[in-house]
Design a protein around this motif. Sequence first.
Motif, PDB file in Angstrom:
ATOM      1  N   VAL A  79       0.860  -1.175   0.000  1.00  0.00           N
ATOM      2  CA  VAL A  79       0.000   0.000   0.000  1.00  0.00           C
ATOM      3  C   VAL A  79       0.900   1.229   0.000  1.00  0.00           C
ATOM      4  O   VAL A  79       1.745   1.387   0.881  1.00  0.00           O
ATOM      5  CB  VAL A  79      -0.929   0.012   1.231  1.00  0.00           C
ATOM      6  N   VAL A  80       0.712   2.074  -1.031  1.00  0.00           N
ATOM      7  CA  VAL A  80       1.491   3.305  -1.166  1.00  0.00           C
ATOM      8  C   VAL A  80       0.570   4.494  -0.939  1.00  0.00           C
ATOM      9  O   VAL A  80      -0.649   4.379  -1.079  1.00  0.00           O
ATOM     10  CB  VAL A  80       2.171   3.381  -2.556  1.00  0.00           C
ATOM     11  N   PRO A  81       1.140   5.657  -0.600  1.00  0.00           N
ATOM     12  CA  PRO A  81       0.293   6.826  -0.352  1.00  0.00           C
ATOM     13  C   PRO A  81      -0.553   7.226  -1.559  1.00  0.00           C
ATOM     14  O   PRO A  81      -1.710   7.606  -1.410  1.00  0.00           O
ATOM     15  CB  PRO A  81       1.286   7.933   0.001  1.00  0.00           C
ATOM     16  N   ASP A  82       0.009   7.139  -2.765  1.00  0.00           N
ATOM     17  CA  ASP A  82      -0.706   7.562  -3.968  1.00  0.00           C
ATOM     18  C   ASP A  82      -0.285   6.671  -5.126  1.00  0.00           C
ATOM     19  O   ASP A  82       0.842   6.763  -5.611  1.00  0.00           O
ATOM     20  CB  ASP A  82      -0.385   9.035  -4.276  1.00  0.00           C
ATOM     21  N   LEU A  83      -1.181   5.814  -5.572  1.00  0.00           N
ATOM     22  CA  LEU A  83      -0.869   4.889  -6.654  1.00  0.00           C
ATOM     23  C   LEU A  83      -0.508   5.616  -7.944  1.00  0.00           C
ATOM     24  O   LEU A  83       0.303   5.128  -8.730  1.00  0.00           O
ATOM     25  CB  LEU A  83      -2.056   3.954  -6.901  1.00  0.00           C
ATOM     26  N   THR A  84      -1.106   6.779  -8.164  1.00  0.00           N
ATOM     27  CA  THR A  84      -0.852   7.502  -9.412  1.00  0.00           C
ATOM     28  C   THR A  84       0.537   8.122  -9.456  1.00  0.00           C
ATOM     29  O   THR A  84       1.016   8.476 -10.525  1.00  0.00           O
ATOM     30  CB  THR A  84      -1.918   8.598  -9.657  1.00  0.00           C
ATOM     31  N   ALA A  85       1.193   8.241  -8.312  1.00  0.00           N
ATOM     32  CA  ALA A  85       2.554   8.791  -8.251  1.00  0.00           C
ATOM     33  C   ALA A  85       3.561   7.668  -8.459  1.00  0.00           C
ATOM     34  O   ALA A  85       4.370   7.357  -7.581  1.00  0.00           O
ATOM     35  CB  ALA A  85       2.777   9.519  -6.927  1.00  0.00           C
ATOM     36  N   GLU A  86       3.538   7.057  -9.632  1.00  0.00           N
ATOM     37  CA  GLU A  86       4.402   5.911  -9.915  1.00  0.00           C
ATOM     38  C   GLU A  86       5.883   6.232  -9.716  1.00  0.00           C
ATOM     39  O   GLU A  86       6.663   5.352  -9.373  1.00  0.00           O
ATOM     40  CB  GLU A  86       4.167   5.396 -11.330  1.00  0.00           C
ATOM     41  N   GLU A  87       6.240   7.487  -9.915  1.00  0.00           N
ATOM     42  CA  GLU A  87       7.650   7.858  -9.743  1.00  0.00           C
ATOM     43  C   GLU A  87       8.122   7.653  -8.305  1.00  0.00           C
ATOM     44  O   GLU A  87       9.324   7.555  -8.060  1.00  0.00           O
ATOM     45  CB  GLU A  87       7.893   9.314 -10.180  1.00  0.00           C
ATOM     46  N   ASP A  88       7.196   7.547  -7.370  1.00  0.00           N
ATOM     47  CA  ASP A  88       7.557   7.338  -5.969  1.00  0.00           C
ATOM     48  C   ASP A  88       7.878   5.883  -5.644  1.00  0.00           C
ATOM     49  O   ASP A  88       8.514   5.605  -4.627  1.00  0.00           O
ATOM     50  CB  ASP A  88       6.428   7.798  -5.039  1.00  0.00           C
ATOM     51  N   TYR A  89       7.413   4.947  -6.471  1.00  0.00           N
ATOM     52  CA  TYR A  89       7.585   3.540  -6.104  1.00  0.00           C
ATOM     53  C   TYR A  89       7.959   2.620  -7.262  1.00  0.00           C
ATOM     54  O   TYR A  89       8.676   1.644  -7.059  1.00  0.00           O
ATOM     55  CB  TYR A  89       6.320   2.994  -5.422  1.00  0.00           C
ATOM     56  N   LEU A  90       7.477   2.875  -8.457  1.00  0.00           N
ATOM     57  CA  LEU A  90       7.632   1.883  -9.525  1.00  0.00           C
ATOM     58  C   LEU A  90       9.090   1.694  -9.950  1.00  0.00           C
ATOM     59  O   LEU A  90       9.570   0.552 -10.027  1.00  0.00           O
ATOM     60  CB  LEU A  90       6.752   2.234 -10.729  1.00  0.00           C
ATOM     61  N   ASP A  91       9.798   2.774 -10.207  1.00  0.00           N
ATOM     62  CA  ASP A  91      11.205   2.625 -10.608  1.00  0.00           C
ATOM     63  C   ASP A  91      12.018   1.922  -9.527  1.00  0.00           C
ATOM     64  O   ASP A  91      12.898   1.105  -9.835  1.00  0.00           O
ATOM     65  CB  ASP A  91      11.836   3.984 -10.932  1.00  0.00           C
ATOM     66  N   ALA A  92      11.718   2.216  -8.270  1.00  0.00           N
ATOM     67  CA  ALA A  92      12.451   1.578  -7.168  1.00  0.00           C
ATOM     68  C   ALA A  92      12.175   0.077  -7.125  1.00  0.00           C
ATOM     69  O   ALA A  92      13.084  -0.728  -6.875  1.00  0.00           O
ATOM     70  CB  ALA A  92      12.085   2.231  -5.841  1.00  0.00           C
ATOM     71  N   LEU A  93      10.936  -0.319  -7.372  1.00  0.00           N
ATOM     72  CA  LEU A  93      10.620  -1.750  -7.389  1.00  0.00           C
ATOM     73  C   LEU A  93      11.272  -2.442  -8.588  1.00  0.00           C
ATOM     74  O   LEU A  93      11.772  -3.558  -8.467  1.00  0.00           O
ATOM     75  CB  LEU A  93       9.100  -1.962  -7.398  1.00  0.00           C
ATOM     76  N   LEU A  94      11.300  -1.765  -9.718  1.00  0.00           N
ATOM     77  CA  LEU A  94      11.958  -2.338 -10.895  1.00  0.00           C
ATOM     78  C   LEU A  94      13.461  -2.462 -10.652  1.00  0.00           C
ATOM     79  O   LEU A  94      14.070  -3.480 -11.001  1.00  0.00           O
ATOM     80  CB  LEU A  94      11.663  -1.504 -12.139  1.00  0.00           C
ATOM     81  N   ALA A  95      14.047  -1.458 -10.015  1.00  0.00           N
ATOM     82  CA  ALA A  95      15.479  -1.504  -9.694  1.00  0.00           C
ATOM     83  C   ALA A  95      15.785  -2.611  -8.687  1.00  0.00           C
ATOM     84  O   ALA A  95      16.901  -3.148  -8.665  1.00  0.00           O
ATOM     85  CB  ALA A  95      15.949  -0.153  -9.154  1.00  0.00           C
TER      86      ALA A  95
END
Length: 187
Positions: A79-95
Motif C-alpha cells: 500500500v502506497v500513499p498515492d498509486l498515481t505517483a508511480e515515480e515514488d515507487y515503480l522505478d524503485a521496485l523495478l530496480a
Amino acid sequence: MTHRERPRRPDVTTVEVVGGPEPLHVGLHDHDDRWAEVYEDHRRRVLDALAGLDVGVEHIGSTSVPGLAAKPVVDVVVVVPDLTAEEDYLDALLAAGYELRVREPGHRLVRTPARDVHVHVYGRGDPAVDDYLLLRDHLRADAADRALYEAVKRDLIGRRWDDSNDYADAKGEVIGRIKARARAARG
C-alpha cells in the motif's frame, strides 16, 4: 512540494498487461511453510526499495494461509500513499529486480522474473486491500471455508486455462460467498 502534498492525479483508464495473456502451467501444492520465509524476504526487499515512503506490506493469497493448498506463487500487497505517483515507487521496485506485469485502474502488479512472487500495489484506502486481508484472516481461522475454497481450487486447476487470469476469475463466486460470511462473522 513533497509526494505527500501533491494533488491526486487521474489514474490510468486502460488495462496494460505486459507480455499478454499467459497460460496457467502450475498446479496446486500442499501448503509449504517456506512460503512465509519467501514473503519475509520480499517484504524486506520492498521496504528497502521504498525506504522513506510510508508503505504497508502484507502477505496475501493462498500461500499466506497455513493448511491451504496453493499455486507456488507468493502474493504480496503493498500500500502506497498515492498509486498515481508511480515515480515514488515503480522505478524503485523495478530496480529491486521486479518486472512490471500489469498496470490497470487502481492496481499495479510487479513480479519476480521467475514469476514466483507477485507484488500487488494499491493506493492507501483502496477497499481491495481490506478484502484481501478479510479473506486471508477468515481462511486462517475457518477450517470449513478453507476446505471449501481448496476443493473449488482443486476442481478449477484441473481444467485448461489459456490465461491465468481466467482461473482467478473463476474462483470469484466462492470467494464472494466466503467474504460475505467473513463480513457477517466480523459484525
